[in-house]
Scaffold this active site. Sequence first.
Site, PDB file in Angstrom:
ATOM      1  N   ASP A  99     -23.332 -94.260  44.707  1.00  0.00           N
ATOM      2  CA  ASP A  99     -24.777 -94.396  44.441  1.00  0.00           C
ATOM      3  C   ASP A  99     -25.592 -94.499  45.725  1.00  0.00           C
ATOM      4  O   ASP A  99     -26.605 -95.190  45.772  1.00  0.00           O
ATOM      5  CB  ASP A  99     -25.057 -95.623  43.540  1.00  0.00           C
ATOM      6  CG  ASP A  99     -24.189 -95.598  42.308  1.00  0.00           C
ATOM      7  OD1 ASP A  99     -24.109 -94.533  41.703  1.00  0.00           O
ATOM      8  OD2 ASP A  99     -23.576 -96.629  41.979  1.00  0.00           O
ATOM      9  N   LYS A 126     -26.321 -89.519  47.184  1.00  0.00           N
ATOM     10  CA  LYS A 126     -25.662 -88.270  47.626  1.00  0.00           C
ATOM     11  C   LYS A 126     -26.214 -87.046  46.914  1.00  0.00           C
ATOM     12  O   LYS A 126     -26.337 -85.986  47.498  1.00  0.00           O
ATOM     13  CB  LYS A 126     -24.167 -88.317  47.300  1.00  0.00           C
ATOM     14  CG  LYS A 126     -23.338 -89.182  48.168  1.00  0.00           C
ATOM     15  CD  LYS A 126     -21.888 -89.086  47.769  1.00  0.00           C
ATOM     16  CE  LYS A 126     -21.609 -89.480  46.343  1.00  0.00           C
ATOM     17  NZ  LYS A 126     -21.855 -90.869  45.989  1.00  0.00           N
ATOM     18  N   HIS A 175     -24.821 -88.158  39.411  1.00  0.00           N
ATOM     19  CA  HIS A 175     -25.658 -87.626  40.482  1.00  0.00           C
ATOM     20  C   HIS A 175     -27.034 -87.328  39.907  1.00  0.00           C
ATOM     21  O   HIS A 175     -27.143 -86.596  38.938  1.00  0.00           O
ATOM     22  CB  HIS A 175     -25.064 -86.327  41.039  1.00  0.00           C
ATOM     23  CG  HIS A 175     -23.791 -86.541  41.787  1.00  0.00           C
ATOM     24  ND1 HIS A 175     -22.982 -85.531  42.208  1.00  0.00           N
ATOM     25  CD2 HIS A 175     -23.204 -87.677  42.203  1.00  0.00           C
ATOM     26  CE1 HIS A 175     -21.946 -86.031  42.856  1.00  0.00           C
ATOM     27  NE2 HIS A 175     -22.060 -87.337  42.857  1.00  0.00           N
ATOM     28  N   GLN A 179     -18.617 -90.878  44.061  1.00  0.00           N
ATOM     29  CA  GLN A 179     -18.366 -92.292  44.419  1.00  0.00           C
ATOM     30  C   GLN A 179     -18.559 -92.466  45.937  1.00  0.00           C
ATOM     31  O   GLN A 179     -19.376 -91.779  46.512  1.00  0.00           O
ATOM     32  CB  GLN A 179     -16.965 -92.749  43.964  1.00  0.00           C
ATOM     33  CG  GLN A 179     -16.822 -92.863  42.455  1.00  0.00           C
ATOM     34  CD  GLN A 179     -16.434 -91.566  41.783  1.00  0.00           C
ATOM     35  OE1 GLN A 179     -15.593 -90.850  42.250  1.00  0.00           O
ATOM     36  NE2 GLN A 179     -17.040 -91.269  40.653  1.00  0.00           N
TER      37      GLN A 179
HETATM   38  P1  IMP Z   1     -13.710 -95.785  37.137  1.00  0.00           P
HETATM   39  O1  IMP Z   1     -13.942 -94.759  38.186  1.00  0.00           O
HETATM   40  O2  IMP Z   1     -14.445 -95.499  35.856  1.00  0.00           O
HETATM   41  O3  IMP Z   1     -12.256 -96.046  36.901  1.00  0.00           O
HETATM   42  O4  IMP Z   1     -14.319 -97.173  37.660  1.00  0.00           O
HETATM   43  C1  IMP Z   1     -13.744 -97.885  38.740  1.00  0.00           C
HETATM   44  C2  IMP Z   1     -14.808 -98.554  39.587  1.00  0.00           C
HETATM   45  O5  IMP Z   1     -15.564 -97.575  40.269  1.00  0.00           O
HETATM   46  C3  IMP Z   1     -15.831 -99.359  38.787  1.00  0.00           C
HETATM   47  O6  IMP Z   1     -16.217-100.489  39.557  1.00  0.00           O
HETATM   48  C4  IMP Z   1     -16.988 -98.406  38.633  1.00  0.00           C
HETATM   49  O7  IMP Z   1     -18.203 -99.061  38.407  1.00  0.00           O
HETATM   50  C5  IMP Z   1     -16.942 -97.698  39.971  1.00  0.00           C
HETATM   51  N1  IMP Z   1     -17.508 -96.340  39.929  1.00  0.00           N
HETATM   52  C6  IMP Z   1     -16.966 -95.237  39.399  1.00  0.00           C
HETATM   53  N2  IMP Z   1     -17.767 -94.173  39.565  1.00  0.00           N
HETATM   54  C7  IMP Z   1     -18.838 -94.606  40.247  1.00  0.00           C
HETATM   55  C8  IMP Z   1     -19.996 -93.948  40.775  1.00  0.00           C
HETATM   56  O8  IMP Z   1     -20.211 -92.745  40.643  1.00  0.00           O
HETATM   57  N3  IMP Z   1     -20.879 -94.759  41.423  1.00  0.00           N
HETATM   58  C9  IMP Z   1     -20.662 -96.091  41.616  1.00  0.00           C
HETATM   59  N4  IMP Z   1     -19.585 -96.731  41.161  1.00  0.00           N
HETATM   60  C10 IMP Z   1     -18.672 -95.999  40.484  1.00  0.00           C
END
Ligand code: IMP
Length: 439
Positions: free
Chosen positions: A18, A21, A46, A229
Amino acid sequence: METKKNHTLVVTGASWGDEGKGKIVDLLASGAEIVVRFQGGNNAGHTVVVKGKKYKFHLLPSGAIQNKTIVIGNGLVIDPKVLFEELNMLKKEGFNPNLKISENAHIIFPFHNLIDGLEEEEKGNYAAGTTMRGIGPTYCDKMSRFGIRVYDLLDEKIFRSKFEKIFELKRKMYKTLVNTDKEWDLDKEEIIKRYLDHGNKMKQYVINTAFYLNQAIDEGKVILFEGAQGALLGIDHGMYPFGTSSVTWSGGVCAGTGVGPTRIDKLIGVIKAYTSRVGGGPLPTELNDNIAHQIREQGHEYGTTTGRPRRVGWIDLFSLKYAVMINHYDSLAITLLDALAGVDPVKLCVGYNYNGESLKTWPIQSEIIEKCIPEYIEMPGWKNLPPEEWSRIAKKGYNALPDKIKDYVDKIEEILGTELAIISIGPNRSDTIIKKSIW
Ligand code: IMP
């Protein structure tokens, strides 16, 4: 078009995702012919604003709204339903991107989402607060060589034979994981039928993307690799276990696309004027007061994927220094300086104190991080301005920026030892100052 010195450019988030990007990728994508994603899935969010209109993506590369060739590399996990929803949304809006999907990307099934939720419950304090999109369990199957790839969906015989095994395994897992009497109510035949249908629709886009991309590089095409991410959420170099399951730093490009390290020309990291993250895990510079509220509202800090309010805090240059070290970025982009306006003074975390001593480098271990006390320097903040004023400054260029913002930017450059080449002061593509050409 400006003559390109560099043909392959990687843009990744330098912290917990976040960082804005989407906007930076969208801006740089105008100079590229191909935009590629190399990791993650529809956990990403995004947001790109063009002429005041917001476009939200979870799976497709942001270059989609510029009608570029867009590539989903082998490093991704794909939820086909989301893929087709996004493609349909784009078509409705009049976009027609040329999509290529890697035959080796992995597929998310309904049991992955189910298990994602159940595992989070079991983990208690160690839950990452996932997006519940089945990302972790799908990567888990990939690594244990139980996964189903795009290629498998294209052949009923292969798909059935693999799916029946994995379905049975997951059913057993479900029974051992669930603490309730809830029945496993997934219908195997219905899923097979639905996913074969997805495969049929996907077929037209599926190729060997590693071959395609290497050939494109041979031909001198300009390619942008778009991270999802951020570096500190990555599986290897992020805050484990409070991160995501893919390789989020720039090195992930090679594994997630089949393009070798010597073929990458330039690496850009995206940071923002303050820190934010969603989900669990320690966040030393976190704010929980009125300033947090102000930043959250000014920066619209609510998850694109889940709508959750994001945790916010002061910029953490100590962790960013670590991200800059592992990525060895050529330059950085900073976003959301306008969202920090009106906060005065601003603080910048330049180190962590652990057990009475200043640490030399950012500690990845969450057990240490949660005990660290941030070491801050303070700087004067800058005034809030109406959106038109920020846009006017962006048009005029770097020299028109308020001095206090320039001082903030200089301090960050000094501490990170890397140039801030792009400065974003508003949500629109045009609210951006290019201090130094990237391509
Ligand atoms: P997952 O990717 O759904 O397994 O989540 C794992 C961790 O990554 C969690 O804390 C999510 O909130 C964080 N996360 C996953 N994708 C994003 C993103 O695009 N932006 C910010 N945090 C993310």
